[in-house]
Design a protein around this motif. Structure first.
Motif, mmCIF file in Angstrom:
data_model
loop_
_atom_site.group_PDB
_atom_site.id
_atom_site.type_symbol
_atom_site.label_atom_id
_atom_site.label_comp_id
_atom_site.label_asym_id
_atom_site.label_seq_id
_atom_site.Cartn_x
_atom_site.Cartn_y
_atom_site.Cartn_z
ATOM 1 N N GLN A 119 0.830 -1.200 0.000
ATOM 2 C CA GLN A 119 0.000 0.000 0.000
ATOM 3 C C GLN A 119 0.862 1.246 0.000
ATOM 4 O OE1 GLN A 119 -2.668 -0.283 3.360
ATOM 5 N NE2 GLN A 119 -4.112 -1.552 2.224
ATOM 6 N N PRO A 120 0.338 2.340 -0.498
ATOM 7 C CA PRO A 120 1.086 3.607 -0.435
ATOM 8 C C PRO A 120 1.497 3.916 1.003
ATOM 9 C CG PRO A 120 -0.802 3.839 -1.875
ATOM 10 C CD PRO A 120 -0.926 2.485 -1.228
ATOM 11 N N GLY A 121 2.741 4.374 1.142
ATOM 12 C CA GLY A 121 3.296 4.636 2.462
ATOM 13 C C GLY A 121 3.998 3.439 3.075
ATOM 14 N N GLY A 122 3.851 2.288 2.462
ATOM 15 C CA GLY A 122 4.459 1.069 2.982
ATOM 16 C C GLY A 122 5.915 0.925 2.592
ATOM 17 N N SER A 123 6.484 -0.227 2.971
ATOM 18 C CA SER A 123 7.903 -0.495 2.738
ATOM 19 C C SER A 123 8.102 -1.879 2.125
ATOM 20 C CB SER A 123 8.689 -0.434 4.055
ATOM 21 O OG SER A 123 8.616 0.851 4.636
ATOM 22 N N LEU A 124 9.170 -1.997 1.364
ATOM 23 C CA LEU A 124 9.629 -3.276 0.840
ATOM 24 C C LEU A 124 11.145 -3.272 0.827
ATOM 25 C CD1 LEU A 124 7.441 -4.045 -2.338
ATOM 26 C CD2 LEU A 124 7.459 -5.342 -0.197
ATOM 27 N N ARG A 125 11.742 -4.447 0.903
ATOM 28 C CA ARG A 125 13.183 -4.566 0.733
ATOM 29 C C ARG A 125 13.461 -5.563 -0.394
ATOM 30 N NH1 ARG A 125 18.253 -6.468 4.539
ATOM 31 N NH2 ARG A 125 17.423 -8.544 4.130
ATOM 32 N N LEU A 126 14.156 -5.074 -1.401
ATOM 33 C CA LEU A 126 14.575 -5.917 -2.511
ATOM 34 C C LEU A 126 15.982 -6.446 -2.263
ATOM 35 C CD1 LEU A 126 13.381 -3.776 -5.568
ATOM 36 C CD2 LEU A 126 12.085 -5.407 -4.187
ATOM 37 N N ASP B 113 16.851 11.738 -7.810
ATOM 38 C CA ASP B 113 16.206 12.696 -6.895
ATOM 39 C C ASP B 113 14.865 12.183 -6.369
ATOM 40 O OD1 ASP B 113 17.322 15.782 -8.514
ATOM 41 O OD2 ASP B 113 18.296 14.449 -7.071
ATOM 42 N N SER B 114 14.112 11.477 -7.190
ATOM 43 C CA SER B 114 12.755 11.074 -6.806
ATOM 44 C C SER B 114 12.718 10.060 -5.664
ATOM 45 C CB SER B 114 12.020 10.512 -8.016
ATOM 46 O OG SER B 114 12.687 9.380 -8.533
ATOM 47 N N VAL B 115 13.848 9.422 -5.351
ATOM 48 C CA VAL B 115 13.852 8.421 -4.273
ATOM 49 C C VAL B 115 14.734 8.830 -3.098
ATOM 50 C CG1 VAL B 115 13.434 6.618 -5.983
ATOM 51 C CG2 VAL B 115 15.767 6.983 -5.115
ATOM 52 N N LYS B 116 15.421 9.952 -3.212
ATOM 53 C CA LYS B 116 16.299 10.395 -2.124
ATOM 54 C C LYS B 116 15.496 10.588 -0.847
ATOM 55 C CE LYS B 116 19.969 12.668 -4.749
ATOM 56 N NZ LYS B 116 20.582 13.964 -5.130
ATOM 57 N N GLY B 117 16.034 10.053 0.254
ATOM 58 C CA GLY B 117 15.356 10.162 1.533
ATOM 59 C C GLY B 117 14.348 9.070 1.788
ATOM 60 N N ARG B 118 14.004 8.300 0.749
ATOM 61 C CA ARG B 118 13.030 7.212 0.908
ATOM 62 C C ARG B 118 13.659 5.835 0.675
ATOM 63 N NH1 ARG B 118 8.868 6.719 -2.519
ATOM 64 N NH2 ARG B 118 9.958 7.645 -4.290
ATOM 65 N N PHE B 119 14.591 5.746 -0.253
ATOM 66 C CA PHE B 119 15.233 4.473 -0.590
ATOM 67 C C PHE B 119 16.660 4.459 -0.069
ATOM 68 C CE2 PHE B 119 12.684 3.380 -4.727
ATOM 69 C CZ PHE B 119 11.495 3.557 -4.025
ATOM 70 N N THR B 120 17.115 3.272 0.321
ATOM 71 C CA THR B 120 18.494 3.092 0.757
ATOM 72 C C THR B 120 19.082 1.870 0.079
ATOM 73 O OG1 THR B 120 18.021 4.065 2.926
ATOM 74 C CG2 THR B 120 20.051 2.797 2.712
ATOM 75 N N SER C 70 8.183 4.643 2.498
ATOM 76 C CA SER C 70 7.264 5.688 2.038
ATOM 77 C C SER C 70 6.938 5.527 0.561
ATOM 78 C CB SER C 70 7.867 7.071 2.298
ATOM 79 O OG SER C 70 8.147 7.248 3.673
ATOM 80 N N LEU C 71 6.599 4.313 0.184
ATOM 81 C CA LEU C 71 6.365 4.023 -1.227
ATOM 82 C C LEU C 71 5.156 4.765 -1.768
ATOM 83 C CD1 LEU C 71 7.308 0.273 -1.160
ATOM 84 C CD2 LEU C 71 8.264 1.942 -2.743
ATOM 85 N N LYS C 72 5.271 5.154 -3.032
ATOM 86 C CA LYS C 72 4.222 5.895 -3.724
ATOM 87 C C LYS C 72 3.754 5.091 -4.940
ATOM 88 C CE LYS C 72 6.653 10.216 -2.626
ATOM 89 N NZ LYS C 72 7.267 11.442 -3.201
ATOM 90 N N PRO C 73 2.545 5.354 -5.406
ATOM 91 C CA PRO C 73 2.079 4.644 -6.602
ATOM 92 C C PRO C 73 3.035 4.791 -7.791
ATOM 93 C CG PRO C 73 0.236 5.713 -5.533
ATOM 94 C CD PRO C 73 1.464 6.162 -4.799
ATOM 95 N N GLU C 74 3.696 5.936 -7.891
ATOM 96 C CA GLU C 74 4.610 6.143 -9.014
ATOM 97 C C GLU C 74 5.899 5.332 -8.897
ATOM 98 O OE1 GLU C 74 3.160 8.488 -7.112
ATOM 99 O OE2 GLU C 74 4.514 10.180 -6.745
ATOM 100 N N ASP C 75 6.083 4.644 -7.779
ATOM 101 C CA ASP C 75 7.222 3.725 -7.645
ATOM 102 C C ASP C 75 6.916 2.359 -8.259
ATOM 103 O OD1 ASP C 75 7.692 5.067 -4.366
ATOM 104 O OD2 ASP C 75 8.897 5.511 -6.147
ATOM 105 N N THR C 76 5.681 2.162 -8.689
ATOM 106 C CA THR C 76 5.303 0.901 -9.313
ATOM 107 C C THR C 76 6.118 0.664 -10.574
ATOM 108 O OG1 THR C 76 3.049 0.956 -8.450
ATOM 109 C CG2 THR C 76 3.425 -0.351 -10.439
#
Length: 119
Positions: free
Chosen positions: A13-20, A61-68, A84-90
């Motif tokens: 869901q939006p706002g959620g987290s995943l680790r790849l 830039d679009s993932v700075k502060g959210r992805f590591t 802090s995943l967003k629909p546009e990260d799909t």
């Protein structure tokens, strides 16, 4: 031959987290650098983040502060912690590695893992 295998994608869901994860396997190789790319439906494959074997990182830039992005050198495994995943990260997320397999340097891609951000 060196192979990259990704895992960890899924529906969140939006706002959620995943680790790849991206694990490199093979014989007699060394990793110079690794990266995550993503390809959204109908779009080109874009760079998300990079990491050198020494640990230097860069992010779009679009993932700075959210992805590591991180790497476990002992396991030859790279990770992408996505918060802090967003629909546009799909997108389908692909790992990429610059591999030294003496005497050559080759670029290797994983098969991709789908990340869907939707409520």
């Amino acid at each position: 031959q060196v192979q990259l295998v990704e895992s960890g994608g899924g529906l969140v869901q939006p706002g959620g987290s995943l680790r790849l994860s991206c694990a490199a396997s093979g014989s007699r190789f060394r990793i110079n650098a690794m990266a995550w790319y993503r390809q959204a439906p109908g779009k080109e494959r874009d760079l998300v983040a990079t990491i050198t074997i020494g640990g230097s990182t860069n992010y779009v830039d679009s993932v700075k502060g959210r992805f590591t992005i991180s790497i476990d050198n002992a396991k030859n495994t790279m990770y992408l912690q996505m918060n802090s995943l967003k629909p546009e990260d799909t997108a389908v997320y692909y790992c990429n590695a610059e591999i030294v397999k003496v005497p050559t340097v080759v670029e290797v891609w994983g098969q991709g893992t789908l990340v869907t951000v939707s409520s």
